[in-house]
Design an enzyme around this catalytic site. Structure first.
Site, PDB file in Angstrom:
ATOM      1  N   TYR A   1      45.913   6.660  -7.472  1.00  0.00           N
ATOM      2  CA  TYR A   1      45.219   5.846  -6.467  1.00  0.00           C
ATOM      3  C   TYR A   1      44.100   5.184  -7.211  1.00  0.00           C
ATOM      4  O   TYR A   1      43.076   4.379  -6.564  1.00  0.00           O
ATOM      5  CB  TYR A   1      44.788   6.313  -5.253  1.00  0.00           C
TER       6      TYR A   1
ATOM      7  N   LYS B   1      37.782   8.741  -9.567  1.00  0.00           N
ATOM      8  CA  LYS B   1      38.661   8.341 -10.624  1.00  0.00           C
ATOM      9  C   LYS B   1      38.898   7.051 -11.219  1.00  0.00           C
ATOM     10  O   LYS B   1      39.211   6.678 -12.272  1.00  0.00           O
ATOM     11  CB  LYS B   1      40.036   9.158  -9.853  1.00  0.00           C
TER      12      LYS B   1
HETATM   13  C1  HXC Z   1      33.550  17.278   4.656  1.00  0.00           C
HETATM   14  C2  HXC Z   1      32.633  18.640   2.726  1.00  0.00           C
HETATM   15  C3  HXC Z   1      33.884  19.117   2.741  1.00  0.00           C
HETATM   16  C4  HXC Z   1      34.958  19.040   3.498  1.00  0.00           C
HETATM   17  C5  HXC Z   1      32.594  20.147   1.228  1.00  0.00           C
HETATM   18  N1  HXC Z   1      31.803  19.217   1.739  1.00  0.00           N
HETATM   19  N2  HXC Z   1      33.857  20.271   1.560  1.00  0.00           N
HETATM   20  N3  HXC Z   1      32.385  17.783   3.559  1.00  0.00           N
HETATM   21  N4  HXC Z   1      34.541  17.918   4.311  1.00  0.00           N
HETATM   22  N5  HXC Z   1      36.073  19.395   3.517  1.00  0.00           N
HETATM   23  C6  HXC Z   1      30.547  18.604   1.639  1.00  0.00           C
HETATM   24  C7  HXC Z   1      29.501  19.793   2.123  1.00  0.00           C
HETATM   25  O1  HXC Z   1      29.306  19.891   3.323  1.00  0.00           O
HETATM   26  C8  HXC Z   1      28.158  19.468   1.030  1.00  0.00           C
HETATM   27  O2  HXC Z   1      27.475  18.203   1.718  1.00  0.00           O
HETATM   28  C9  HXC Z   1      28.850  18.806  -0.085  1.00  0.00           C
HETATM   29  O3  HXC Z   1      30.165  18.528   0.210  1.00  0.00           O
HETATM   30  C10 HXC Z   1      28.915  19.840  -1.162  1.00  0.00           C
HETATM   31  O4  HXC Z   1      29.723  21.027  -0.867  1.00  0.00           O
HETATM   32  P1  HXC Z   1      29.500  22.281  -1.614  1.00  0.00           P
HETATM   33  O5  HXC Z   1      30.496  23.193  -1.030  1.00  0.00           O
HETATM   34  O6  HXC Z   1      27.989  22.738  -1.527  1.00  0.00           O
HETATM   35  O7  HXC Z   1      29.636  21.874  -3.162  1.00  0.00           O
HETATM   36  P2  HXC Z   1      30.647  22.607  -4.381  1.00  0.00           P
HETATM   37  O8  HXC Z   1      30.474  24.182  -4.064  1.00  0.00           O
HETATM   38  O9  HXC Z   1      29.881  21.936  -5.451  1.00  0.00           O
HETATM   39  O10 HXC Z   1      32.038  22.177  -4.074  1.00  0.00           O
HETATM   40  C11 HXC Z   1      32.658  20.861  -4.507  1.00  0.00           C
HETATM   41  C12 HXC Z   1      33.699  20.501  -3.792  1.00  0.00           C
HETATM   42  C13 HXC Z   1      34.900  21.395  -3.437  1.00  0.00           C
HETATM   43  C14 HXC Z   1      34.285  19.210  -4.107  1.00  0.00           C
HETATM   44  C15 HXC Z   1      33.175  20.088  -2.291  1.00  0.00           C
HETATM   45  O11 HXC Z   1      35.883  21.137  -2.546  1.00  0.00           O
HETATM   46  C16 HXC Z   1      35.209  22.197  -4.686  1.00  0.00           C
HETATM   47  O12 HXC Z   1      34.585  22.881  -5.520  1.00  0.00           O
HETATM   48  N6  HXC Z   1      36.363  21.644  -5.322  1.00  0.00           N
HETATM   49  C17 HXC Z   1      36.853  22.095  -6.604  1.00  0.00           C
HETATM   50  C18 HXC Z   1      38.342  22.191  -6.489  1.00  0.00           C
HETATM   51  C19 HXC Z   1      39.087  20.792  -6.017  1.00  0.00           C
HETATM   52  O13 HXC Z   1      38.604  20.013  -5.289  1.00  0.00           O
HETATM   53  N7  HXC Z   1      40.212  20.625  -6.459  1.00  0.00           N
HETATM   54  C20 HXC Z   1      41.296  19.602  -5.858  1.00  0.00           C
HETATM   55  C21 HXC Z   1      41.124  18.456  -6.691  1.00  0.00           C
HETATM   56  S1  HXC Z   1      42.909  17.836  -6.462  1.00  0.00           S
HETATM   57  P3  HXC Z   1      25.997  18.306   2.240  1.00  0.00           P
HETATM   58  O14 HXC Z   1      25.656  17.151   2.737  1.00  0.00           O
HETATM   59  O15 HXC Z   1      25.766  19.709   2.758  1.00  0.00           O
HETATM   60  O16 HXC Z   1      25.254  18.397   0.793  1.00  0.00           O
HETATM   61  C22 HXC Z   1      42.564  16.163  -6.931  1.00  0.00           C
HETATM   62  C23 HXC Z   1      43.963  15.370  -7.295  1.00  0.00           C
HETATM   63  C24 HXC Z   1      44.044  14.349  -6.244  1.00  0.00           C
HETATM   64  O17 HXC Z   1      41.622  15.533  -7.093  1.00  0.00           O
HETATM   65  C25 HXC Z   1      45.652  13.732  -6.048  1.00  0.00           C
HETATM   66  C26 HXC Z   1      46.250  14.306  -5.009  1.00  0.00           C
HETATM   67  C27 HXC Z   1      47.681  14.209  -4.854  1.00  0.00           C
END
Ligand code: HXC
Length: 285
Positions: free
Chosen positions: A150, A166
């Site tokens: 996407y 992306k």
């Molecule tokens: C809404 C959310 C949320 C959720 C986090 N936030 N998760 N909001 N729904 N599920 C918000 C928090 O409230 C916070 O907002 C801000 O995001 C930062 O969150 P933190 O947990 O403090 O940040 P951090 O620890 O840095 O985490 C980053 C992250 C987390 C992206 C939110 O999910 C992560 O670490 N992900 C890494 C691994 C990952 O996502 N893998 C999947 C990639 S797959 P505020 O307002 O309080 O600051 C991919 C492939 C796509 O991309 C294709 C698929 C088919």
């Protein structure tokens, strides 16, 4: 498919290489003869991953660096240590990503920023530091960016920060492929479809029902195996693809082809029934 020397003489950094598709690529690179560096935020995960990677080939060297790619200074320091440890670095895979499902009106600015920071700024940070290292040392190099299907053309509902991030990474891939060809630096991208890794699936496909719907959309009627993606990554990181740059290769079992205007007909009834209708419509039948 590949020989033990397909990637020999190459040290490759895979960001987010401690798990999922990043780890699958790291292992495949090690099997193909590369020395491998991985980075991520969680040390224990990285430690275990390095042990797994080194088992892939006798003599394989793997190291980890604890680093959040959002932090430019830490990325700079990671590259400095990596060059000291390995002597040189020839490849970078920008794989670290963040993503979660949310209605866009409910996103907080912090949530948007967190994902775009990891995906776009993180990829820029690593690419910028690595690119400068290559240019300053008159070295050729290779960069592979993990995007999504996407990233181009459609965008995607409920994952707005990821779609924006992306798309930016894809634009960066193409922009720099042109600009840095001058220095012998290639940049390509892979756009994966559904690959059920823990990191992605726990955040994006939380229910079995959703996974079934995912698979229904894929003409090949299955999700991808990490190995399948890793093989493509080996090809793109190797000299086998030396005339490719600025390209984005989709690997999705045909999922993106759903957009074909009449493709939906296939889901309406069994193919045998459809064929009868088509025959009945044929002039003279
Ligand atoms: C809404 C959310 C949320 C959720 C986090 N936030 N998760 N909001 N729904 N599920 C918000 C928090 O409230 C916070 O907002 C801000 O995001 C930062 O969150 P933190 O947990 O403090 O940040 P951090 O620890 O840095 O985490 C980053 C992250 C987390 C992206 C939110 O999910 C992560 O670490 N992900 C890494 C691994 C990952 O996502 N893998 C999947 C990639 S797959 P505020 O307002 O309080 O600051 C991919 C492939 C796509 O991309 C294709 C698929 C088919």
């Amino acid at each position: 498919m590949f020989k033990e020397d397909t990637l020999s003489e190459k040290t490759i950094l895979i960001t987010g290489g401690g798990s999922g598709l990043g780890l699958a690529m790291a292992k495949a690179f090690a099997r193909a003869g590369a020395d491998v560096a991985i980075c991520g935020r969680t040390e224990e995960k990285l430690q275990n991953a390095v042990k797994e990677i080194e088992k892939e080939r006798a003599g394989a060297v793997a190291r980890y660096y604890q680093c959040d790619v959002r932090d430019y200074d830490r990325v700079t320091s990671m590259f400095k240590h990596m060059i000291e440890d390995f002597g040189s670095v020839e490849g970078l895979v920008n794989n670290a990503a963040g993503n979660f499902l949310s209605a866009s009106e409910d996103l907080s600015p912090g949530g948007f920023k967190a994902v775009v920071d990891i995906v776009l700024h993180g990829s820029f940070n690593c690419t910028h530091v690595f690119g400068n290292y290559l240019i300053d040392n008159d070295k050729e190099g290779n960069i592979l960016n993990m995007v999504t299907t996407y990233a181009e053309g459609t965008g995607c509902a409920f994952v707005l920060p990821s779609a924006c991030g992306k798309a930016g990474v894809l634009a960066m891939t193409k922009s720099l492929a042109f600009e840095w060809a001058e220095y012998g630096i290639r940049l390509n991208a892979i756009a994966p479809g559904p690959f059920p890794t823990e990191g992605a699936w726990s955040r994006l496909v939380p229910e079995e029902k959703m996974e079934k719907e995912f698979i229904k959309k894929v003409p090949l009627k299955r999700v991808g195996e990490p190995e399948e993606l890793a093989n493509l990554a080996v090809f793109l990181m190797s000299d086998l693809s030396s005339y490719m740059t600025g390209e984005c290769v989709v690997i999705d079992g045909g999922e993106r082809l759903q957009a074909g205007q009449f493709n939906f007909i296939d889901g309406l009834m069994p193919r045998s029934k459809l064929k009868k209708i088509f025959k009945a419509m044929k002039p003279g039948s």
